[in-house]
Write an enzyme that holds these catalytic residues in place. Structure first.
Site, PDB file in Angstrom:
ATOM      1  CG  LEU A  44      -1.923  -1.135   1.324  1.00  0.00           C
ATOM      2  CD1 LEU A  44      -2.551  -1.161   2.710  1.00  0.00           C
ATOM      3  CD2 LEU A  44      -2.987  -1.006   0.246  1.00  0.00           C
ATOM      4  CB  SER A  45       0.357   4.779  -0.879  1.00  0.00           C
ATOM      5  OG  SER A  45      -0.707   5.070   0.005  1.00  0.00           O
ATOM      6  CD  GLU A  46       3.040   6.673   3.256  1.00  0.00           C
ATOM      7  OE1 GLU A  46       3.772   6.109   4.113  1.00  0.00           O
ATOM      8  OE2 GLU A  46       3.457   7.512   2.443  1.00  0.00           O
ATOM      9  CB  THR A  47       2.577   0.144   6.419  1.00  0.00           C
ATOM     10  OG1 THR A  47       2.128  -0.657   5.311  1.00  0.00           O
ATOM     11  CG2 THR A  47       2.339  -0.628   7.715  1.00  0.00           C
ATOM     12  CB  CYS A  71       1.957   9.671   5.729  1.00  0.00           C
ATOM     13  SG  CYS A  71       0.636   8.926   4.739  1.00  0.00           S
TER      14      CYS A  71
END
Length: 262
Positions: A44-47, A71
């Site tokens: 995913l784009s961010e964790t 983020c």
């Protein structure tokens, strides 16, 4: 070892909208290499990972490739998990991050309100090759903070953007935001970050810490309705209170809750 994991669609009231982020609560920090490998596996784009530290939470964000300084959508997702899934009773959540302390609260409409530091975009000349990489013939202006902010006048061009991501990755910025006046919104945006391993981010809360100061000044208003995304979109309600901060509001929706086995 087993770790609980949540996947939350941030800046959307229903699943399959907004921007998905993984959220993993931790009792204590794991090695950075493990955090990065989990983020890579999640794809995913961010964790986001957080650890309780007294009355605050230490919060970190990882793309599949790197750890990032800020983020927005994964902060909203982490706060949503704490409020809605883990029963956190504080009125305001305080997060220690690489960008300083961030605060998130719930407003009367059930939206989460993030209090982030504002960043004033600085105008600069268009670098060679940028418009070509975006597939644009012209732009009204270019600004820079962590990102390039490319301002255009025709909202119809936003939807059809098909950038050359290899070419975009050559520019020494976190990402490239292309923004225009919107229909039904004060402004709309798409954000591309191949340099940090995210070709396109559906909704980038942190980019709005720069976008909102620009549009607030241009439009002469301090409360803005915003939309970001191409095929997948999310909505934000942003305010510029005049204290060097930006308030970014949005909803969250749970898509998945599970367990990571290490």
């Amino acid at each position: 070892m087993q770790l609980e994991i949540f996947q939350v669609d941030a800046f959307s009231a229903v699943p399959f909208g907004g921007n998905p982020a993984a959220v993993i609560p931790l009792e204590q920090w794991l090695p950075d290499e493990v955090l990065q490998r989990i983020a890579e596996e999640n794809n995913l784009s961010e964790t986001a990972y957080f650890v309780r530290n007294g009355e605050v939470f230490d919060l970190r964000w990882f793309t599949p490739s790197v750890e990032v300084d800020l983020c927005g959508h994964a902060t909203l997702a982490a706060a949503w998990v704490l409020f809605e899934q883990l029963g956190e009773g504080a009125e305001v959540l305080r997060f220690n991050t690489r960008s300083g302390e961030l605060r998130v609260s719930r407003d009367a409409n059930g939206l989460l309100a993030m209090d982030f530091p504002a960043k004033q975009p600085v105008a600069q000349d268009l670098p060679a090759g940028l418009l070509e990489a975006l597939g644009l013939a012209e732009a009204r202006a270019l600004y820079r903070t962590d990102d390039f902010i490319v301002v255009i006048d025709d909202v119809d061009l936003i939807e059809g953007l098909k950038p050359d991501f290899v070419a975009l990755s050559a520019f020494d910025v976190r990402g490239i935001a292309v923004t225009a006046p919107g229909r039904g919104f004060d402004f709309v945006t798409r954000w591309f970050g191949p340099r940090v391993g995210v070709n396109e981010d559906p909704v980038t809360g942190s980019a709005h810490t720069s976008l909102v100061p620009y549009w607030a000044e241009r439009l002469g208003k301090d409360s803005l309705r915003c939309e970001q995304g191409g095929g997948r979109k999310g909505q934000l309600h942003c305010e510029l209170p005049g204290n060097g901060r930006v308030i970014i509001r949005g909803a969250g929706a749970l898509y998945m809750r599970g367990v990571v086995f290490l």
